[in-house]
Design a protein around this motif. Structure first.
Motif, PDB file in Angstrom:
ATOM      1  N   SER A  51       4.899 -14.128  34.460  1.00  0.00           N
ATOM      2  CA  SER A  51       4.066 -14.773  33.753  1.00  0.00           C
ATOM      3  C   SER A  51       3.270 -15.818  33.057  1.00  0.00           C
ATOM      4  N   ALA A  52       4.602 -15.350  32.348  1.00  0.00           N
ATOM      5  CA  ALA A  52       4.801 -17.207  30.535  1.00  0.00           C
ATOM      6  C   ALA A  52       5.281 -18.042  31.569  1.00  0.00           C
ATOM      7  N   LEU A  53       6.486 -17.971  32.470  1.00  0.00           N
ATOM      8  CA  LEU A  53       6.715 -18.772  33.358  1.00  0.00           C
ATOM      9  C   LEU A  53       5.780 -20.241  34.241  1.00  0.00           C
ATOM     10  N   THR A  54       5.121 -18.594  34.754  1.00  0.00           N
ATOM     11  CA  THR A  54       3.982 -18.772  36.141  1.00  0.00           C
ATOM     12  C   THR A  54       3.068 -20.074  34.832  1.00  0.00           C
ATOM     13  N   THR A  55       2.731 -19.542  34.132  1.00  0.00           N
ATOM     14  CA  THR A  55       1.550 -20.282  33.754  1.00  0.00           C
ATOM     15  C   THR A  55       2.625 -21.552  33.172  1.00  0.00           C
ATOM     16  N   ARG A  56       3.431 -21.642  32.827  1.00  0.00           N
ATOM     17  CA  ARG A  56       4.279 -23.379  32.017  1.00  0.00           C
ATOM     18  C   ARG A  56       4.361 -24.626  32.859  1.00  0.00           C
ATOM     19  N   ALA A  57       4.705 -23.080  34.440  1.00  0.00           N
ATOM     20  CA  ALA A  57       4.609 -24.688  35.388  1.00  0.00           C
ATOM     21  C   ALA A  57       3.065 -25.164  35.459  1.00  0.00           C
ATOM     22  N   ARG A  58       1.897 -24.426  35.272  1.00  0.00           N
ATOM     23  CA  ARG A  58       0.986 -25.524  34.899  1.00  0.00           C
ATOM     24  C   ARG A  58       0.603 -26.666  33.398  1.00  0.00           C
ATOM     25  N   TYR A  59       0.841 -25.435  32.605  1.00  0.00           N
ATOM     26  CA  TYR A  59       0.505 -26.328  31.198  1.00  0.00           C
ATOM     27  C   TYR A  59       1.768 -26.541  30.178  1.00  0.00           C
ATOM     28  N   GLY A  60       1.860 -26.898  29.108  1.00  0.00           N
ATOM     29  CA  GLY A  60       3.104 -27.100  27.896  1.00  0.00           C
ATOM     30  C   GLY A  60       3.644 -28.135  28.545  1.00  0.00           C
ATOM     31  N   ARG A  61       4.919 -27.908  27.148  1.00  0.00           N
ATOM     32  CA  ARG A  61       5.904 -29.316  27.705  1.00  0.00           C
ATOM     33  C   ARG A  61       6.586 -28.950  28.481  1.00  0.00           C
ATOM     34  N   THR A  62       6.737 -28.233  29.032  1.00  0.00           N
ATOM     35  CA  THR A  62       7.525 -28.363  30.518  1.00  0.00           C
ATOM     36  C   THR A  62       6.731 -28.988  31.564  1.00  0.00           C
ATOM     37  N   ALA A  63       5.447 -28.330  31.861  1.00  0.00           N
ATOM     38  CA  ALA A  63       4.622 -28.133  33.553  1.00  0.00           C
ATOM     39  C   ALA A  63       5.304 -29.166  34.452  1.00  0.00           C
ATOM     40  N   GLY A  64       4.949 -29.186  35.237  1.00  0.00           N
ATOM     41  CA  GLY A  64       5.454 -29.209  36.567  1.00  0.00           C
ATOM     42  C   GLY A  64       7.484 -29.716  36.359  1.00  0.00           C
ATOM     43  N   ARG A  65       8.187 -28.362  35.795  1.00  0.00           N
ATOM     44  CA  ARG A  65       9.252 -28.543  35.756  1.00  0.00           C
ATOM     45  C   ARG A  65       9.244 -27.103  36.429  1.00  0.00           C
ATOM     46  N   VAL A  66       8.640 -25.847  35.783  1.00  0.00           N
ATOM     47  CA  VAL A  66       8.928 -25.007  36.723  1.00  0.00           C
ATOM     48  C   VAL A  66       8.661 -24.503  37.253  1.00  0.00           C
ATOM     49  N   HIS A  67       9.125 -23.901  38.748  1.00  0.00           N
ATOM     50  CA  HIS A  67       8.794 -23.611  40.225  1.00  0.00           C
ATOM     51  C   HIS A  67       8.955 -21.587  40.665  1.00  0.00           C
ATOM     52  N   ARG A  68       8.540 -21.218  41.273  1.00  0.00           N
ATOM     53  CA  ARG A  68       8.831 -20.151  42.128  1.00  0.00           C
ATOM     54  C   ARG A  68       9.629 -20.366  43.173  1.00  0.00           C
ATOM     55  N   ALA A  69      10.175 -19.662  43.771  1.00  0.00           N
ATOM     56  CA  ALA A  69      11.267 -19.649  45.028  1.00  0.00           C
ATOM     57  C   ALA A  69      10.033 -18.911  45.721  1.00  0.00           C
ATOM     58  N   ASP A  70      10.057 -18.988  46.901  1.00  0.00           N
ATOM     59  CA  ASP A  70       9.099 -18.236  48.164  1.00  0.00           C
ATOM     60  C   ASP A  70       9.664 -18.031  48.839  1.00  0.00           C
ATOM     61  N   ALA A  71       9.900 -16.098  47.615  1.00  0.00           N
ATOM     62  CA  ALA A  71      10.607 -14.984  48.715  1.00  0.00           C
ATOM     63  C   ALA A  71       9.757 -14.305  48.962  1.00  0.00           C
ATOM     64  N   ASP A  72       9.601 -12.974  49.667  1.00  0.00           N
ATOM     65  CA  ASP A  72       8.685 -12.040  49.603  1.00  0.00           C
ATOM     66  C   ASP A  72       9.563 -10.924  49.369  1.00  0.00           C
ATOM     67  N   PRO A  73       8.691 -10.034  47.884  1.00  0.00           N
ATOM     68  CA  PRO A  73       8.685  -9.506  47.786  1.00  0.00           C
ATOM     69  C   PRO A  73       8.949  -7.886  47.677  1.00  0.00           C
ATOM     70  N   ARG A  74       8.787  -7.685  48.736  1.00  0.00           N
ATOM     71  CA  ARG A  74       7.882  -6.633  50.020  1.00  0.00           C
ATOM     72  C   ARG A  74       8.754  -5.875  50.054  1.00  0.00           C
ATOM     73  N   MET A  75       9.354  -4.636  49.951  1.00  0.00           N
ATOM     74  CA  MET A  75      10.441  -3.885  50.618  1.00  0.00           C
ATOM     75  C   MET A  75       9.856  -2.119  51.797  1.00  0.00           C
ATOM     76  N   GLY A  76       8.563  -2.314  51.484  1.00  0.00           N
ATOM     77  CA  GLY A  76       8.267  -1.039  52.330  1.00  0.00           C
ATOM     78  C   GLY A  76       8.970  -0.989  53.924  1.00  0.00           C
ATOM     79  N   TYR A  77       8.481   0.093  54.558  1.00  0.00           N
ATOM     80  CA  TYR A  77       9.009   0.584  55.532  1.00  0.00           C
ATOM     81  C   TYR A  77      10.124  -0.286  56.409  1.00  0.00           C
ATOM     82  N   ARG A  78       8.646  -0.688  57.036  1.00  0.00           N
ATOM     83  CA  ARG A  78       8.507  -2.193  58.061  1.00  0.00           C
ATOM     84  C   ARG A  78       9.820  -3.019  57.782  1.00  0.00           C
TER      85      ARG A  78
END
Length: 324
Positions: free
Chosen positions: A245-272
């Motif tokens: 949550s903190a890093l997601t916020t830093r992606a938009r605001y703060g001293r490192t805004a624009g330099r924090v990113h979220r990898a495009d990874a699917d977190p699901r581990m269900g049966y399928r």
């Protein structure tokens, strides 16, 4: 062997490294927001292997395991500082600052790096780390003497001295606390950032949700908050964790805004998802066997373990055969 979504995540992280190492995008932090036992350690190992193949000793790789850290922030700070400084950073700084004297004493020297002011930054940061250790030892010694003096003094004077000491501590604690900007972790991170101008650095943090959130943010921000640095921070943490949550916020605001990113990874581990992973890891596995394996497991880590062991043969044997 990796599953499709793991290959995609590792490929994306490798692209971030390629952009960072070539001075094209500057320092970046990438959050791999997936749950424990998703296979994130496997993905991080893949990234480290890619860096080793492409850059070898020219790059510095720092591996940090959140699960191996102490529980308290002060203990975490000491381990993090040592991880950063023992990963070749101190030696590389000595070589840069003292040409011709590998491993020698670290002090400012001549050359373009020092002329740019970056060498001075490295030297003062490393000196600050050494001073911090000495200061800690000094305080311990002083405390011991003070205790002896307290016994000899009157109770009134001892109480007055105690109040004065208490009044003087808050500002120091704010600067030197584990997550403070003058703390050992922040200083070590800035030293790593300075050295990265000469040698690209990858800081790979597994189980990052185990870090104290404020300390983790201080570490990451000081690693990437330098326009001339080449540091890639990859932090694997659970999607709902405080750090995520903190890093997601830093992606938009703060001293490192624009330099924090979220990898495009699917977190699901269900049966399928587990059945699909079993089929990807073992292409010749019948669909019924993949489904059976998915029912017998709960996480991707268990699917990986089954695919790499003899238990998979038992799953195939016990599964009903699907007509051709």
């Amino acid at each position: 062997m990796l599953g499709g979504r793991h290959q995609a995540a590792a490929g994306e992280l490798a692209q971030w490294w390629e952009g960072t190492r070539q001075r094209g995008i500057g320092s970046r932090a990438v959050l791999l927001a997936v749950p424990a036992r998703w296979g994130r350690t496997t993905v991080l190992d893949q990234l480290a292997a890619v860096i080793s193949r492409t850059d070898g000793p020219a790059a510095i790789v720092v591996r940090i395991s959140g699960k191996s850290l102490p529980d308290r922030p002060a203990g975490q700070a000491r381990v993090l500082r040592d991880c950063l400084m023992e990963a070749g950073v101190r030696r590389r700084a000595a070589e840069l600052l003292c040409p011709g004297r590998p491993g020698g004493a670290v002090r400012p020297g001549a050359g373009s790096l020092f002329a740019s002011g970056l060498a001075a930054a490295v030297w003062f940061l490393l000196a600050g780390l050494a001073a911090g250790k000495a200061g800690t030892a000094g305080k311990a010694g002083t405390a011991g003497k003070a205790g002896t003096a307290g016994k000899a003094g009157t109770a009134g004077k001892a109480g007055t001295a105690g109040k004065a000491g208490t009044a003087g501590k808050p500002s120091t604690a704010a600067d030197d606390s584990p997550s403070g900007e003058n703390g050992a972790v922040a200083r070590a991170a800035r030293a790593v950032a300075a050295v990265s101008a000469s040698a690209p650095v990858a800081v790979i943090i597994d189980d990052a949700e185990c870090l104290e959130p404020g300390l983790a943010v201080t570490l990451i921000e000081n690693l990437i908050d330098h326009h001339d640095s080449r540091v890639l921070v990859v932090a694997a943490a659970a999607p709902g964790s405080s750090l995520a949550s903190a890093l997601t916020t830093r992606a938009r605001y703060g001293r490192t805004a624009g330099r924090v990113h979220r990898a495009d990874a699917d977190p699901r581990m269900g049966y399928r998802s587990r059945a699909d992973l079993a089929g990807e890891l073992c292409p010749r596995l019948p669909a019924a066997a993949a489904q059976r394996l998915a029912r017998q497991t709960r996480t991707f880590a268990e699917v990986f373990a089954a695919a790499g062991s003899g238990s998979l043969a038992e799953v195939i044997q016990d599964s009903p055969q699907v007509p051709a």
